[in-house]
Design a protein around this motif. Structure first.
Motif, short mmCIF file in Angstrom:
data_model
loop_
_atom_site.label_atom_id
_atom_site.label_comp_id
_atom_site.label_asym_id
_atom_site.label_seq_id
_atom_site.Cartn_x
_atom_site.Cartn_y
_atom_site.Cartn_z
N ILE A 38 -14.85 61.11 -21.84
CA ILE A 38 -13.95 60.10 -21.26
C ILE A 38 -13.04 60.77 -20.24
N ALA A 39 -13.05 60.23 -19.05
CA ALA A 39 -12.18 60.74 -17.98
C ALA A 39 -10.78 60.14 -18.16
N TYR A 40 -9.90 60.90 -18.78
CA TYR A 40 -8.56 60.38 -19.07
C TYR A 40 -7.47 61.07 -18.27
N VAL A 41 -7.75 62.22 -17.70
CA VAL A 41 -6.70 62.99 -17.03
C VAL A 41 -6.15 62.23 -15.82
N GLY A 42 -7.02 61.76 -14.96
CA GLY A 42 -6.56 61.00 -13.78
C GLY A 42 -5.78 59.76 -14.16
N PRO A 43 -6.34 58.92 -15.04
CA PRO A 43 -5.58 57.74 -15.45
C PRO A 43 -4.25 58.07 -16.14
N MET A 44 -4.21 59.15 -16.92
CA MET A 44 -2.96 59.52 -17.59
C MET A 44 -1.92 59.95 -16.57
N LEU A 45 -2.34 60.78 -15.62
CA LEU A 45 -1.40 61.21 -14.58
C LEU A 45 -0.95 60.03 -13.73
#
Length: 138
Positions: A38-45
């Motif tokens: 799951i790509a979460y880093v971009g959405p979290m930032l």
């Protein structure tokens, strides 16, 4: 309502809306998926940035709506701020234990990052709620 109380209300609203939107979006991908994918880093930032920007913009708009109150603080405001930040510090201190335990247990980074994100969100909300209660009840 003082400008400091308005700012606390802004933090509560932003502190609920942004994390709920982010977590709803990202955690909806968890069932049936390996969390490592799951790509979460971009959405979290992005969520962090949106939260910061929204708080700043809304505080500026509030100050522009009532310029006579903007920036005026007294001893009561400083004491309420101190108390709220004090509670926020302790909430963060306790909540930070969860990501630490997850890291020691070598759990996926996804869960560690989200536990830490939630710790920050809970600390900010606790701080703002304590300030609002202090303004309302004295």
């Amino acid at each position: 309502m003082s400008s400091e109380e308005k700012r606390a209300w802004i933090y509560v609203v932003v502190g609920v809306v942004v994390p709920v939107a982010y977590l709803t979006t990202v955690l909806s991908k968890v069932p049936g998926t390996d969390v490592a994918r799951i790509a979460y880093v971009g959405p979290m930032l992005t969520a962090i940035g949106v939260g910061i920007c929204a708080s700043i913009v809304l505080a500026i708009m509030t100050a522009m709506a009532s310029p006579q109150d903007a920036g005026q603080t007294d001893e009561r405001d400083r004491e309420i701020n101190r108390r709220g930040e004090f509670v926020g510090f302790y909430v963060m201190s306790v909540a930070a234990i969860v990501p630490l335990v997850l890291a020691i247990a070598e759990v996926e980074h996804f869960w560690i990052a989200h536990a830490l994100y939630l710790a920050f969100v809970l600390a900010a909300l606790a701080s703002a709620v304590v300030k609002i209660v202090a303004y309302r009840r004295g």
